[in-house]
Design a protein around this motif. Structure first.
Motif, mmCIF file in Angstrom:
data_model
loop_
_atom_site.group_PDB
_atom_site.id
_atom_site.type_symbol
_atom_site.label_atom_id
_atom_site.label_comp_id
_atom_site.label_asym_id
_atom_site.label_seq_id
_atom_site.Cartn_x
_atom_site.Cartn_y
_atom_site.Cartn_z
ATOM 1 N N LEU A 1 40.955 40.971 39.861
ATOM 2 C CA LEU A 1 39.719 40.392 40.380
ATOM 3 C C LEU A 1 39.616 40.465 41.901
ATOM 4 O O LEU A 1 38.595 40.884 42.453
ATOM 5 N N LEU A 2 40.684 40.034 42.592
ATOM 6 C CA LEU A 2 40.645 39.944 44.049
ATOM 7 C C LEU A 2 41.219 41.171 44.751
ATOM 8 O O LEU A 2 40.987 41.362 45.948
ATOM 9 N N ASP B 1 35.024 36.127 34.926
ATOM 10 C CA ASP B 1 34.534 35.016 34.099
ATOM 11 C C ASP B 1 35.504 33.838 34.125
ATOM 12 O O ASP B 1 35.104 32.689 34.300
ATOM 13 N N ASP B 2 36.796 34.129 33.940
ATOM 14 C CA ASP B 2 37.824 33.077 33.966
ATOM 15 C C ASP B 2 39.190 33.744 34.025
ATOM 16 O O ASP B 2 39.798 34.021 32.986
ATOM 17 N N VAL C 1 42.091 34.938 26.126
ATOM 18 C CA VAL C 1 40.918 35.580 25.520
ATOM 19 C C VAL C 1 41.290 36.957 24.982
ATOM 20 O O VAL C 1 40.863 37.346 23.889
ATOM 21 N N THR C 2 42.091 37.664 25.760
ATOM 22 C CA THR C 2 42.522 39.001 25.328
ATOM 23 C C THR C 2 43.371 38.915 24.066
ATOM 24 O O THR C 2 43.205 39.714 23.133
ATOM 25 N N GLY D 1 48.733 35.197 34.651
ATOM 26 C CA GLY D 1 48.149 34.526 35.804
ATOM 27 C C GLY D 1 47.903 35.434 36.990
ATOM 28 O O GLY D 1 46.784 35.512 37.513
ATOM 29 N N ALA D 2 48.931 36.147 37.434
ATOM 30 C CA ALA D 2 48.811 36.975 38.632
ATOM 31 C C ALA D 2 48.021 38.257 38.389
ATOM 32 O O ALA D 2 47.215 38.659 39.238
#
Length: 501
Positions: free
Chosen positions: A47-48, A274-275, A282-283, A40-41
């Motif tokens: 991304l951010l 993407d998500d 996905v990985t 999650g993190a």
């Protein structure tokens, strides 16, 4: 001078146990929720935050917190009391500061526990619905988890440590298998040290990334809280602290590096965009197949459960120590005659968590974007402030008492840790509005109503402690004199220097 006994101050029953280094490490590392952080993190940090360079921030955070741990371990040896921040700050900076710290710590651990309760409720709801089950609101699942955690927290600490141990082995194991598969395949663009190159470390928004990195370590410092239940506190607690912070730092750095390698430095930010919530799934599907994806989805849920159980144990023991010091109702200091647990404190914490979940449900808050994100942000800033204040307390305490004359342990390491923690707290505060979506027209962080209210909590809780300390000093001087005296059997065996007035 030495601490003296006051006949007006009667200690409540103390906790007992024989936890070793491994058991304590399992509980505090479980609080860090390794799989939740990696799944999650880490994607959000990529991304951010600073993109490809995000794994390096785990290593940097680990170094800062390891420096902090040196002073924490020194205090543990010379102040044989449970209570951790609460007690240590009281001994170094005075009783009012210690009590203010205690209430800020309660806010910190309650906020992180509640945030994860919201997330796990959401994940369970989505998972059950996805498998064709009934569409039940997230908060019903959260309340079920609150009840299960309450049951385990009511019983002997050994039961919680065994449950946490099994869950932790599973979640760490699947991540190591995933990273191993990535390494064996050579990754998407070949294996490299790109995440640790200076140009990548300082790219993007490293300040935002640092928030996610430090948040991942919340819980490791709680080793001192289990002092009364440790087999040999003077040895077990320092060793457990070092093992926890080093282990967490190495694992997160290695795991997040593996995620970057899985997609390649050129593509990983795009995949996260993407998500980010599904990135770990996905990985895993890419490298371990559909079976691996199912396994990691299940372990992601158990990881969150392990997290809330561990923080439940931490909070109940904080309340127990504060009760024994006379600043919370005496009933919270009771110890179950059979389970040897702070059972009343556990019940109160369970009820508190349940009430907050119901409140958030009534307010219609989103379990991830609001409950999880908002309160994880509160706990991240609060923990950085807590550790910074504790570092100051360590330096002051040993400067006054001269009980430990090792410069590295009592001055240099705590001072370096303090610099890192203050810097981190400033960066987190400046970027805090981003966590709750308070931005100006240009997308820059700007304090709005929500972020101001949440920051207000971080100010209000310690302020309440300061006010209570002054009230106790005037109305109950006997209690005031023992604010930091969280009585335990281990504390009876030694007579440390009395806390600063």
């Amino acid at each position: 001078m030495t601490a003296t006994k006051d006949p007006a101050f009667t200690p409540t029953r103390s906790l007992k146990g024989s936890l070793g280094v491994t058991a304590i490490v399992l509980m505090v590392v479980a609080a860090a929720a390794p799989l939740t952080v990696v799944g999650g993190a880490a994607p959000l940090g990529i991304l951010l935050g600073n993109g490809v360079g995000f794994p390096s921030l785990y290593a940097i955070s680990a170094v800062v917190l390891l420096l902090f741990s040196v002073g924490l371990a020194a205090m543990t040896r010379h102040v044989p009391k449970p209570g951790a921040f609460f007690t240590f700050v009281g001994y170094g900076l005075g009783k009012p500061a210690g009590l203010a710290t205690a209430f800020l710590a309660l806010l910190t651990y309650t906020a992180i526990q509640i945030s994860v309760h919201g997330y796990v409720g959401y994940i369970l709801s989505v998972t059950v619905t996805g498998l064709g089950g009934p569409d039940i609101p997230w908060y019903f699942y959260s309340l079920i988890v609150v009840a299960i955690v309450g049951f385990l927290g009511f019983r002997h600490i050994d039961l919680s440590s065994k449950v946490l141990g099994v869950l932790l082995i599973g979640e760490v194991g699947i991540v190591l298998v995933l990273v191993g598969a990535v390494m064996m395949s050579g990754g998407a663009e070949g294996l490299s040290l790109a995440p640790f190159e200076p140009t990548n470390v300082f790219s993007g928004a490293p300040g935002v990334g640092l928030m996610f990195a430090i948040a991942a370590f919340i819980g490791f410092e709680a080793t001192a809280i289990f002092r009364d239940e440790a087999k040999d506190p003077s040895r077990t607690i320092p060793r457990a602290t070092y093992v926890a912070v080093i282990g967490i730092g190495v694992f997160y750095t290695f795991a997040s590096w593996g995620i970057v390698m899985a997609w390649g430095p050129d593509n990983v930010v795009g995949v996260a965009a993407d998500d980010p919530g599904a990135m770990i799934l996905v990985t895993t599907a890419k490298y371990l197949g559909a079976v691996g994806e199912i396994i990691i989805n299940v372990l992601l849920i158990t990881s969150m459960f392990a997290c809330v159980l561990s923080f439940h144990n931490v909070i109940t023991r904080y309340q127990h120590s504060m009760s024994n010091a006379g600043v919370l109702p005496g009933s919270l200091g009771r110890v179950h005659p059979k389970h040897l647990s702070p059972h009343t404190s556990s019940v109160v914490q369970t009820i508190t968590a349940g009430i907050l979940i119901v409140l958030f449900a009534v307010l219609g808050l989103d379990p991830v974007l609001q409950v999880f994100t908002w309160f994880a942000g509160v706990s991240t800033l609060a923990i950085a402030l807590l550790m910074a204040v504790t570092s100051v307390a360590v330096i002051v305490y040993f400067a006054q008492t001269r009980l430990d004359r090792r410069p590295w342990n009592t001055i240099i390491a705590p001072a370096l840790g303090l610099l890192g923690l203050v810097g981190s707290a400033v960066i987190i505060l400046v970027n805090f509005p981003l966590l709750v979506g308070d931005v100006d027209a240009d997308g820059a962080p700007a304090f709005g109503l929500v972020s101001s209210i949440l920051i207000g909590l971080i100010v209000l809780f310690p302020l309440f402690g300061l006010v209570q300390a002054q009230v106790l000093k005037r109305r109950k001087p006997a209690v005031y004199e023992h604010i930091t005296e969280a009585i335990s059997e281990s504390s009876e065996a030694a007579a440390p220097v009395a806390p600063v007035a």
